[in-house]
Design a protein around this motif. Structure first.
Motif, PDB file in Angstrom:
ATOM      1  N   THR A   1      -3.687  -2.163   2.724  1.00 11.34           N
ATOM      2  CA  THR A   1      -2.401  -1.565   2.382  1.00 11.34           C
ATOM      3  C   THR A   1      -1.905  -2.067   1.030  1.00 11.34           C
ATOM      4  OG1 THR A   1      -1.853  -1.421   4.727  1.00 11.34           O
ATOM      5  CG2 THR A   1      -0.035  -1.217   3.167  1.00 11.34           C
ATOM      6  N   SER A   2      -2.069  -3.359   0.779  1.00 10.55           N
ATOM      7  CA  SER A   2      -1.643  -3.934  -0.504  1.00 10.55           C
ATOM      8  C   SER A   2      -2.449  -3.356  -1.665  1.00 10.55           C
ATOM      9  CB  SER A   2      -1.799  -5.456  -0.484  1.00 10.55           C
ATOM     10  OG  SER A   2      -1.038  -6.015   0.538  1.00 10.55           O
ATOM     11  N   ILE A   3      -3.743  -3.172  -1.449  1.00 10.50           N
ATOM     12  CA  ILE A   3      -4.580  -2.581  -2.497  1.00 10.50           C
ATOM     13  C   ILE A   3      -4.170  -1.131  -2.747  1.00 10.50           C
ATOM     14  CG2 ILE A   3      -6.943  -1.877  -3.063  1.00 10.50           C
ATOM     15  CD1 ILE A   3      -7.866  -4.423  -1.587  1.00 10.50           C
ATOM     16  N   GLY A   4      -3.893  -0.396  -1.695  1.00 10.93           N
ATOM     17  CA  GLY A   4      -3.426   0.986  -1.856  1.00 10.93           C
ATOM     18  C   GLY A   4      -2.101   1.055  -2.594  1.00 10.93           C
ATOM     19  N   LEU A   5      -1.193   0.125  -2.286  1.00 13.48           N
ATOM     20  CA  LEU A   5       0.091   0.063  -2.994  1.00 13.48           C
ATOM     21  C   LEU A   5      -0.125  -0.251  -4.471  1.00 13.48           C
ATOM     22  CD1 LEU A   5       3.204   0.072  -2.781  1.00 13.48           C
ATOM     23  CD2 LEU A   5       3.048  -2.360  -2.274  1.00 13.48           C
ATOM     24  N   TRP A   6      -1.064  -1.160  -4.759  1.00 16.85           N
ATOM     25  CA  TRP A   6      -1.359  -1.511  -6.148  1.00 16.85           C
ATOM     26  C   TRP A   6      -1.896  -0.300  -6.913  1.00 16.85           C
ATOM     27  CZ3 TRP A   6      -5.569  -1.691  -9.414  1.00 16.85           C
ATOM     28  CH2 TRP A   6      -5.416  -2.439 -10.566  1.00 16.85           C
ATOM     29  N   VAL A   7      -2.826   0.420  -6.312  1.00 12.87           N
ATOM     30  CA  VAL A   7      -3.381   1.617  -6.956  1.00 12.87           C
ATOM     31  C   VAL A   7      -2.292   2.654  -7.166  1.00 12.87           C
ATOM     32  CG1 VAL A   7      -4.962   3.558  -6.613  1.00 12.87           C
ATOM     33  CG2 VAL A   7      -5.724   1.242  -6.136  1.00 12.87           C
ATOM     34  N   GLY A   8      -1.436   2.831  -6.178  1.00 11.94           N
ATOM     35  CA  GLY A   8      -0.320   3.766  -6.316  1.00 11.94           C
ATOM     36  C   GLY A   8       0.618   3.375  -7.443  1.00 11.94           C
ATOM     37  N   LEU A   9       0.912   2.080  -7.555  1.00 13.87           N
ATOM     38  CA  LEU A   9       1.773   1.615  -8.648  1.00 13.87           C
ATOM     39  C   LEU A   9       1.142   1.856 -10.008  1.00 13.87           C
ATOM     40  CD1 LEU A   9       3.333  -1.751  -7.447  1.00 13.87           C
ATOM     41  CD2 LEU A   9       4.543   0.243  -8.272  1.00 13.87           C
ATOM     42  N   VAL A  10      -0.160   1.657 -10.118  1.00 12.51           N
ATOM     43  CA  VAL A  10      -0.844   1.913 -11.389  1.00 12.51           C
ATOM     44  C   VAL A  10      -0.730   3.385 -11.761  1.00 12.51           C
ATOM     45  CG1 VAL A  10      -3.116   2.005 -12.496  1.00 12.51           C
ATOM     46  CG2 VAL A  10      -2.439  -0.020 -11.234  1.00 12.51           C
ATOM     47  N   ILE A  11      -0.953   4.272 -10.808  1.00 16.62           N
ATOM     48  CA  ILE A  11      -0.903   5.710 -11.086  1.00 16.62           C
ATOM     49  C   ILE A  11       0.512   6.149 -11.419  1.00 16.62           C
ATOM     50  CG2 ILE A  11      -1.198   7.986 -10.018  1.00 16.62           C
ATOM     51  CD1 ILE A  11      -3.607   6.744  -8.505  1.00 16.62           C
ATOM     52  N   VAL A  12       1.495   5.715 -10.624  1.00 21.57           N
ATOM     53  CA  VAL A  12       2.886   6.112 -10.866  1.00 21.57           C
ATOM     54  C   VAL A  12       3.373   5.564 -12.202  1.00 21.57           C
ATOM     55  CG1 VAL A  12       5.258   5.775 -10.047  1.00 21.57           C
ATOM     56  CG2 VAL A  12       3.466   6.422  -8.449  1.00 21.57           C
ATOM     57  N   THR A  13       3.029   4.319 -12.516  1.00 16.78           N
ATOM     58  CA  THR A  13       3.436   3.737 -13.797  1.00 16.78           C
ATOM     59  C   THR A  13       2.825   4.510 -14.961  1.00 16.78           C
ATOM     60  OG1 THR A  13       3.608   1.563 -12.767  1.00 16.78           O
ATOM     61  CG2 THR A  13       3.491   1.623 -15.163  1.00 16.78           C
ATOM     62  N   GLY A  14       1.578   4.890 -14.843  1.00 14.12           N
ATOM     63  CA  GLY A  14       0.930   5.672 -15.905  1.00 14.12           C
ATOM     64  C   GLY A  14       1.551   7.037 -16.083  1.00 14.12           C
ATOM     65  N   ILE A  15       1.880   7.695 -14.982  1.00  7.12           N
ATOM     66  CA  ILE A  15       2.491   9.022 -15.067  1.00  7.12           C
ATOM     67  C   ILE A  15       3.873   8.938 -15.676  1.00  7.12           C
ATOM     68  CG2 ILE A  15       3.438  10.911 -13.678  1.00  7.12           C
ATOM     69  CD1 ILE A  15       1.049  10.503 -11.772  1.00  7.12           C
ATOM     70  N   ILE A  16       4.694   7.993 -15.221  1.00  7.07           N
ATOM     71  CA  ILE A  16       6.047   7.873 -15.764  1.00  7.07           C
ATOM     72  C   ILE A  16       6.018   7.411 -17.218  1.00  7.07           C
ATOM     73  CG2 ILE A  16       8.201   6.570 -15.547  1.00  7.07           C
ATOM     74  CD1 ILE A  16       7.879   6.746 -12.552  1.00  7.07           C
ATOM     75  N   ASN A  17       5.053   6.567 -17.565  1.00 11.74           N
ATOM     76  CA  ASN A  17       4.933   6.116 -18.940  1.00 11.74           C
ATOM     77  C   ASN A  17       4.545   7.248 -19.883  1.00 11.74           C
ATOM     78  OD1 ASN A  17       5.019   4.138 -20.956  1.00 11.74           O
ATOM     79  ND2 ASN A  17       2.809   3.827 -20.811  1.00 11.74           N
ATOM     80  N   SER A  18       3.860   8.262 -19.366  1.00 10.59           N
ATOM     81  CA  SER A  18       3.457   9.368 -20.228  1.00 10.59           C
ATOM     82  C   SER A  18       4.659  10.235 -20.647  1.00 10.59           C
ATOM     83  CB  SER A  18       2.412  10.249 -19.519  1.00 10.59           C
ATOM     84  OG  SER A  18       3.020  10.924 -18.430  1.00 10.59           O
TER      85      SER A  18
ATOM     86  N   LYS B   1      -7.775 -10.466  11.106  1.00  8.60           N
ATOM     87  CA  LYS B   1      -6.343 -10.391  11.384  1.00  8.60           C
ATOM     88  C   LYS B   1      -5.578  -9.667  10.275  1.00  8.60           C
ATOM     89  CE  LYS B   1      -6.241 -14.686  13.983  1.00  8.60           C
ATOM     90  NZ  LYS B   1      -5.746 -16.059  14.011  1.00  8.60           N
ATOM     91  N   SER B   2      -5.969  -9.859   9.030  1.00 13.10           N
ATOM     92  CA  SER B   2      -5.163  -9.344   7.923  1.00 13.10           C
ATOM     93  C   SER B   2      -5.875  -8.264   7.114  1.00 13.10           C
ATOM     94  CB  SER B   2      -4.766 -10.499   7.006  1.00 13.10           C
ATOM     95  OG  SER B   2      -5.900 -11.175   6.549  1.00 13.10           O
ATOM     96  N   ARG B   3      -6.888  -7.643   7.686  1.00 14.69           N
ATOM     97  CA  ARG B   3      -7.626  -6.598   6.972  1.00 14.69           C
ATOM     98  C   ARG B   3      -6.716  -5.420   6.612  1.00 14.69           C
ATOM     99  NH1 ARG B   3     -12.753  -4.440   9.990  1.00 14.69           N
ATOM    100  NH2 ARG B   3     -11.580  -5.672  11.452  1.00 14.69           N
ATOM    101  N   ASN B   4      -5.887  -4.969   7.559  1.00 13.16           N
ATOM    102  CA  ASN B   4      -5.002  -3.832   7.287  1.00 13.16           C
ATOM    103  C   ASN B   4      -3.981  -4.158   6.212  1.00 13.16           C
ATOM    104  OD1 ASN B   4      -6.250  -2.169   9.143  1.00 13.16           O
ATOM    105  ND2 ASN B   4      -4.931  -2.849  10.816  1.00 13.16           N
ATOM    106  N   LEU B   5      -3.478  -5.392   6.209  1.00 13.86           N
ATOM    107  CA  LEU B   5      -2.523  -5.802   5.187  1.00 13.86           C
ATOM    108  C   LEU B   5      -3.171  -5.809   3.808  1.00 13.86           C
ATOM    109  CD1 LEU B   5       0.289  -6.861   4.461  1.00 13.86           C
ATOM    110  CD2 LEU B   5      -0.569  -9.162   4.929  1.00 13.86           C
ATOM    111  N   VAL B   6      -4.404  -6.272   3.718  1.00 15.36           N
ATOM    112  CA  VAL B   6      -5.111  -6.299   2.436  1.00 15.36           C
ATOM    113  C   VAL B   6      -5.345  -4.880   1.933  1.00 15.36           C
ATOM    114  CG1 VAL B   6      -7.297  -6.885   1.324  1.00 15.36           C
ATOM    115  CG2 VAL B   6      -6.180  -8.547   2.799  1.00 15.36           C
TER     116      VAL B   6
END
Length: 62
Positions: free
Chosen positions: A42-59, A35-40
């Motif tokens: 999507t959440s993991i993809g959002l987490w990876v995106g946040l890590v990348i965006v935070t690293g780029i902006i922090n640079s 039931k919640s595979r797509n939500l999981v």
């Protein structure tokens, strides 16, 4: 710019806590994975995106 990085890190910490609790509960519950595979994923993809965006902006902060 520093405030933006702090907000991104706060979002990253909150999402990390939600994923650390939510994914094991989802996997342990019978029938919930289908039931919640797509939500999981999507959440993991959002987490990876946040890590990348935070690293780029922090640079840009000197």
């Amino acid at each position: 710019m520093v405030l933006l990085v702090q907000l991104l890190v706060l979002l990253l910490v909150i999402l990390s806590i939600i994923l650390v609790v939510g994914i094991p509960v989802t996997l342990a519950s019978p029938g919930q994975w289908e039931k919640s595979r797509n939500l999981v994923y999507t959440s993991i993809g959002l987490w990876v995106g946040l890590v990348i965006v935070t690293g780029i902006i922090n640079s840009f902060i000197v």
